[in-house]
Scaffold this active site. Structure first.
Site, PDB file in Angstrom:
ATOM      1  N   ARG A   1       6.503  14.270  -0.894  1.00 31.78           N
ATOM      2  CA  ARG A   1       6.189  16.026  -0.133  1.00 31.78           C
ATOM      3  C   ARG A   1       4.873  15.991   0.856  1.00 31.78           C
ATOM      4  NH1 ARG A   1      10.719  19.961  -1.803  1.00 31.78           N
ATOM      5  NH2 ARG A   1      11.750  18.224  -2.356  1.00 31.78           N
TER       6      ARG A   1
ATOM      7  N   GLU B   1       3.059  18.266   2.046  1.00 32.53           N
ATOM      8  CA  GLU B   1       2.639  19.524   2.877  1.00 32.53           C
ATOM      9  C   GLU B   1       1.150  19.526   2.596  1.00 32.53           C
ATOM     10  OE1 GLU B   1       5.769  22.102   0.403  1.00 32.53           O
ATOM     11  OE2 GLU B   1       4.904  20.936  -0.461  1.00 32.53           O
TER      12      GLU B   1
ATOM     13  N   ARG C   1      -0.782  24.934  -7.341  1.00 36.58           N
ATOM     14  CA  ARG C   1       0.991  24.462  -7.445  1.00 36.58           C
ATOM     15  C   ARG C   1       1.392  23.342  -6.578  1.00 36.58           C
ATOM     16  NH1 ARG C   1       4.083  29.432  -5.923  1.00 36.58           N
ATOM     17  NH2 ARG C   1       5.912  27.696  -5.405  1.00 36.58           N
ATOM     18  N   HIS C   2       0.579  23.206  -6.000  1.00 40.00           N
ATOM     19  CA  HIS C   2       1.149  22.004  -5.390  1.00 40.00           C
ATOM     20  C   HIS C   2       0.879  20.124  -5.567  1.00 40.00           C
ATOM     21  CE1 HIS C   2       2.571  25.050  -2.149  1.00 40.00           C
ATOM     22  NE2 HIS C   2       3.059  24.736  -2.206  1.00 40.00           N
TER      23      HIS C   2
ATOM     24  N   GLU D   1       9.068  29.499  -7.958  1.00 38.66           N
ATOM     25  CA  GLU D   1      10.121  28.606  -8.175  1.00 38.66           C
ATOM     26  C   GLU D   1      10.166  27.069  -8.999  1.00 38.66           C
ATOM     27  OE1 GLU D   1      12.460  25.798  -4.715  1.00 38.66           O
ATOM     28  OE2 GLU D   1      11.281  28.060  -4.191  1.00 38.66           O
TER      29      GLU D   1
ATOM     30  N   SER E   1      15.457  25.055  -7.018  1.00 41.03           N
ATOM     31  CA  SER E   1      16.596  25.389  -5.607  1.00 41.03           C
ATOM     32  C   SER E   1      17.653  24.241  -5.723  1.00 41.03           C
ATOM     33  CB  SER E   1      15.880  25.586  -3.999  1.00 41.03           C
ATOM     34  OG  SER E   1      16.153  24.075  -4.138  1.00 41.03           O
TER      35      SER E   1
ATOM     36  N   ARG F   1       5.700  21.490 -12.611  1.00 41.60           N
ATOM     37  CA  ARG F   1       6.353  22.967 -12.729  1.00 41.60           C
ATOM     38  C   ARG F   1       6.485  23.208 -14.186  1.00 41.60           C
ATOM     39  NH1 ARG F   1       7.230  25.249  -6.975  1.00 41.60           N
ATOM     40  NH2 ARG F   1       5.432  24.727  -5.377  1.00 41.60           N
TER      41      ARG F   1
END
Length: 429
Positions: free
Chosen positions: A211, A213, A219-220, A352, A355, A403
């Site tokens: 990703r 991001e 947390r990333h 989270e 998902s 995570r």
């Protein structure tokens, strides 16, 4: 170079000749006697050198801290040694001499910044507590494999170089693929769904995902390990939720049973959640947060996640599902019902983890969902073809392994759960 690891030795082996190997964790030269505390992957071994019994005693001064040694000698029961035994070496070989000073104090006596630790990750991992994180991670993945096998899932591997986005184009890493434009995969989502049409109706994968991001948070990650499953012939999203609940509880039980030593070292008491997990809709989530002065519109942001985690903790729920998100907020492959869709997030301690949801398996509706989100069906022709010739109702999820490890072990930063993290700024080592 060895006959035993440290944990395979014990005082009952008194008088036996053994051969061990590892790193010189500590060296003490005390006149007529010397001690080397040897460290291997499982623990420590005391090597004791009486000057009168070890001919090469004077050569011990050439051994530097963290040098790699092999030692052969007699194991002797000892009340003074920490493990209840020591080894009286007959021969010691320096396999690799360590330079001094060391680039990092990994003992924990001096706190080092995360960047410093990652720059010398090979040294950082010599700290037993740091290594314990990855032994727990290994146990967690073994628990996942065991559960999925018991549930009749088939492990698959999907492409990591892809032609189209599964989660939106803003976070794609472009790569040059000969004469074509390609990307690193964000998720195996589209390929998992294609397989639901093949007859392989229960599949899972544990593999890298990427990703782009631009987030410098604790947390990333730019590269992470994604655990995904997809199962067909479901009645509703509830089938996916129940599979998730059983997966989590059985995996944590496996970790408790197989990584007890590492959990104790890290001072973690792992709680096994009760099933069913608490389930709240997105609309109910909005109301809970509004009481705390927090307004959310279409999604649960980081601040809201933390606040909700505190609310749910007071209710006795560490794991909980948020379900039925607004349709416009979720990807095109999620089945919708008017204003909401059959989707969920699994949160753990206010963050989270996963998902997923029920997928749209009806071809016409899926095409409309793609168009509704401003995408072109022709760009997904390879994916849509699988829906033209018999696609059963199905659903699944994706979970970030790092995570989950971070939260299980109460780590301060998700990078603690990755051997060699990749984020916005880090490309080496």
């Amino acid at each position: 170079m060895r006959t035993h690891y440290s944990k395979e030795l014990n005082p009952s082996m008194n008088g036996q000749k053994v051969k061990v190997a590892g790193w010189a964790n500590d060296i003490r030269l005390l006149g007529n006697i010397a001690f080397i505390n040897l460290r291997d992957r499982d623990g420590y071994i005391q090597l004791t050198f009486p000057k009168s019994k070890y001919p090469a005693f004077d050569q011990l001064k050439n051994i530097t801290k963290e040098s790699v040694l092999s030692a052969e000698g007699i194991l002797k029961e000892s009340n003074q040694a920490k493990n209840g035994f020591e080894i009286l070496p007959e021969r010691v070989e320096i396999l690799s001499k360590s330079e001094t000073p060391l680039p990092l104090d990994f003992s924990g006596k001096i706190q080092s910044e995360m960047e410093t630790r990652l720059n010398s990750r090979f040294m950082d991992l010599r700290n037993p507590k740091v290594a314990a994180v990855f032994k727990v991670r290994d146990s967690l993945l073994s628990g996942i494999h065991t559960f999925m096998d018991e549930q009749g899932f088939i492990e698959v591997q999907t492409p990591k170089i892809v032609a189209a986005a599964a989660e939106g184009g803003a976070t794609l890493f472009p790569v040059k693929y000969f004469e074509q434009q390609a990307y690193l995969t964000q998720s195996p989502q589209l390929f998992k769904q294609i397989l639901m049409s093949s007859g392989l109706d229960r599949v899972y994968e544990i593999a890298p995902a990427f990703r782009a991001e631009k987030s410098n948070t604790t947390r990333h990650l730019s590269e992470f390990t994604s655990f995904d499953f997809e199962l067909a012939f479901i009645d509703s999203m509830d089938d996916v939720l129940e599979m998730m609940e059983n997966l989590i509880t059985n995996t944590l039980k496996y970790v408790n049973a197989n990584a007890k030593e590492q959990l104790d070292l890290l001072e973690i008491e792992l709680k096994i959640p009760k099933t069913p997990f608490t389930r709240i809709t997105f609309q109910e989530t909005q109301k809970l947060l509004e009481k705390e002065g927090k307004t959310i519109v279409n999604d649960v942001d980081t601040e809201a996640e933390k606040m909700l985690g505190e609310i749910m903790a007071k209710k006795g729920s560490e794991f909980y599902f948020i379900t039925h998100f607004p349709s416009e907020e979720k990807p095109f492959y999620i089945m919708e019902n008017g204003e909401y869709c059959y989707s969920f997030d699994l949160d753990y301690k206010g963050e989270e983890m996963s998902s997923g949801g029920q997928r749209e398996h009806r071809y016409p509706e899926l095409v409309e969902r793609i168009k509704k989100q401003g995408l072109k069906p022709k760009d997904f022709e390879f994916y849509l073809n699988a829906f033209k010739y018999g696609m059963p109702p199905h659903g699944g999820m994706g979970l970030g392994v790092e995570r989950l490890v971070e939260k299980v072990l109460c780590l301060p930063n998700v990078r603690e759960a990755v051997l060699f993290p990749r984020d916005r700024d880090r490309l080496v080592p």
